[in-house]
Design a protein around this motif. Structure first.
Motif, short mmCIF file in Angstrom:
data_model
loop_
_atom_site.label_atom_id
_atom_site.label_comp_id
_atom_site.label_asym_id
_atom_site.label_seq_id
_atom_site.Cartn_x
_atom_site.Cartn_y
_atom_site.Cartn_z
N UNK A 177 0.94 -1.16 -0.09
CA UNK A 177 0.09 -0.26 -0.07
C UNK A 177 0.83 1.26 -0.08
N UNK A 178 1.36 1.68 -1.05
CA UNK A 178 2.24 2.69 -1.20
C UNK A 178 1.68 4.20 -0.81
N UNK A 179 0.20 4.15 -0.67
CA UNK A 179 -0.30 5.29 -0.16
C UNK A 179 -0.10 5.60 1.49
N UNK A 180 0.10 4.37 2.16
CA UNK A 180 0.27 4.37 3.49
C UNK A 180 1.83 4.86 4.05
N UNK A 181 2.54 5.06 2.73
CA UNK A 181 3.88 5.74 3.04
C UNK A 181 3.80 7.08 3.57
N UNK A 182 4.65 7.47 4.34
CA UNK A 182 4.66 8.93 5.06
C UNK A 182 5.82 9.79 4.45
N UNK A 183 5.22 10.80 3.87
CA UNK A 183 5.95 11.78 3.12
C UNK A 183 7.02 12.39 4.30
#
Lengths: 259, 247
Positions: A177-183
């Protein structure tokens, strides 16, 4: 009383936040490897307002909505256009599902899409912000980088040699889930439990995307799309402001009834 | 006389509630899969009035004592599909809903902003599994394709088929949270709805209609307020002026 204003106020706030996100996307339309952000809205569950209902002497309830909330933003991890730079150590990932793995100067393992590599004083491959490619690849002194193949192997030409020799292998990482990565800024992301465990792999094998040398992945912000969204957000903002104004007028009337 | 005050006041309350529904719709113009709520204002049940004078009972006619706001109805018409290019953004064309498993039971949504969780299951934005015909759908690494009939394929291998649920026309759908609805009756798997991959269905809020409804609500409210004022004035006259003995 304030709950009467809430839906309109939540709408105004939501559109303001959306405009902020669009502005940030527009500002990054030339940032290498930038991934456009999207505002994610959700409707709030209804509140109960008591009004008199037909056929009943008691007060009943009517379910009216109660506005909108911004859940957060999500990143659009679609492939950005690939641009030729001619610099051997500019690397682009040809596919949306993969990141370069780096270690930041603070010692954190981070993941990036932009492969603007250079060689630091110790011969290590680094990003412009000082993050080291992980696992590290060292270019020995006197060796010139010859080429990088699609599988991420870096070849160097030692002084006097005629055949390029492999110096190291670049690995890619991907997440369920790349959308769970934190920028964390500078186009870097860090893993989180929501993103899942990173899976490492060799480019251009088993469905992993290939690496292109001499190219960079441009920002995937679509200017026309963002402009349209900006207009939409402005109109929606006005409509919600209008709703607030109307509600206010109505309450004003109620208050002035006996004056 | 008092009755006219109640009537005017009930009209004001109903129009205020209507305005609240409209502003809720407007706040959700950008919420994917949001269904607008339509509300109407209706009479209370009419009653017969009669004049009673001793044994002489005469029918005067019928009267409604107040108005009320109808329970808002969910407008289930199709919203516009907008292309996003995200492989896990799904939109439904047709009357069905995605089926979501939550701790509170099955819930249904038109909001197709899905993602994978850490176990690679297809989940909603807040992490609840989107059901296929055989339960949650786990998607292995690879290129994901969703066919128009809801069949999910990865690298040309069929993984499962999305469970699209349809409800009878008289079902009461209730918005719970995160753009999901519950229903008072059981749904049936849809045979007609189609899925578009890489698209999101926008909110079906009609801004033009919302703005005009808002104007109407505002004016009706003002009218009712004026009626209330006049009823109040008449009552004041009746109480203070009629039969006044002038000095």
């Amino acid at each position: 009383m304030s709950s009467l204003y809430f839906p309109a106020v939540s709408g105004i706030r939501a559109q303001q936040q959306r405009l902020d996100i669009i502005a940030n996307n527009l500002a990054n339309s030339n940032t290498t490897g930038y991934k456009a952000a999207r505002a994610e809205f959700a409707a709030l569950p209804p509140q109960d307002i008591r009004v008199a209902r037909a056929g009943a002497t008691a007060l009943g309830q009517v379910d009216l909505g109660s506005g909108v909330v911004l859940n957060g933003t999500s990143r659009q991890f679609t492939q950005g256009p690939v641009q030729v730079t001619g610099n051997l150590l500019d690397l682009a990932i040809l596919g949306s599902d993969g990141f370069f793995q780096v270690t930041t100067p603070e010692g954190i393992t981070a993941y990036v899409r932009s492969g603007t590599l250079s060689v630091d004083g110790a011969g290590r491959l680094t990003l412009s912000d000082g993050s080291l490619l992980t696992p590290p690849i060292v270019i020995p002194a006197g060796v010139r980088v010859n080429h990088v193949d699609e599988r991420g192997v870096i070849y160097g030409l030692p002084a006097g040699a005629t055949e390029p020799q492999p110096l190291g292998q670049i690995v890619l990482a991907r997440f369920p889930n790349p959308n769970g990565l934190l920028a964390i800024g500078n186009n870097r992301f860090v893993a989180t439990p929501a993103a899942g465990a990173p899976e490492l792999g060799v480019p251009a094998t088993d469905g992993w995307p290939a690496i292109a040398s001499g190219m960079l992945e441009a920002s995937n912000v679509d200017l026309a799309d963002q402009m349209v969204q900006m207009i939409e957000a402005q109109r929606a903002y006005s409509a919600n402001a209008r709703a607030l104004e109307t509600l206010d007028e109505m309450l004003g009337l109620a208050i002035r009834t006996r004056s | 006389m008092i009755r006219s005050i109640y009537q005017a006041a009930s009209a004001m309350m109903a129009q205020m509630a209507r305005q609240l529904t409209i502003s809720t719709n407007l706040s959700n113009v950008d919420t994917p899969g949001y269904r607008q709520q339509l509300s109407g204002v209706n009479d209370f049940r009419e009653m017969l009035l009669s004049r009673v004078a001793g044994a002489d009972v005469r029918l005067i006619g019928s009267i409604s004592t107040a108005v009320r706001l109808d329970q808002p109805e969910l407008d289930l018409s199709q919203g516009a599909l907008v292309e996003t290019g995200q492989p896990l953004d799904l939109a439904i064309a047709g009357a069905a809903f995605f089926t979501v498993q939550t701790p509170e039971g099955l819930q249904y949504t038109r909001d197709g902003r899905f993602r994978l969780d850490e176990q690679r299951r297809l989940v909603t934005a807040d992490g609840f599994p989107v059901l296929g015909e055989g339960g949650p759908i786990t998607i292995p690494p690879g290129d994901v394709w969703v066919d128009p009939d809801g069949t999910v394929r990865v690298n040309d291998q069929v993984i499962g088929r999305l469970l699209l649920t349809e409800f009878p026309a008289d079902a009461q759908l209730q918005l719970v949270e995160q753009n999901r609805y519950t229903s008072d009756v059981a749904g049936v798997p849809s045979q007609t709805a189609g899925v578009s991959q890489g698209f999101l269905e926008q909110s079906n809020v009609d801004i033009t209609r919302a703005i005009t409804d808002m104007l109407a609500a505002n004016r009706s409210y003002a009218l009712a307020q004026r009626a209330l004022q006049i009823a109040d004035d008449s009552l004041r006259l009746a109480v203070n002026e009629i039969g006044k003995i002038s000095a």
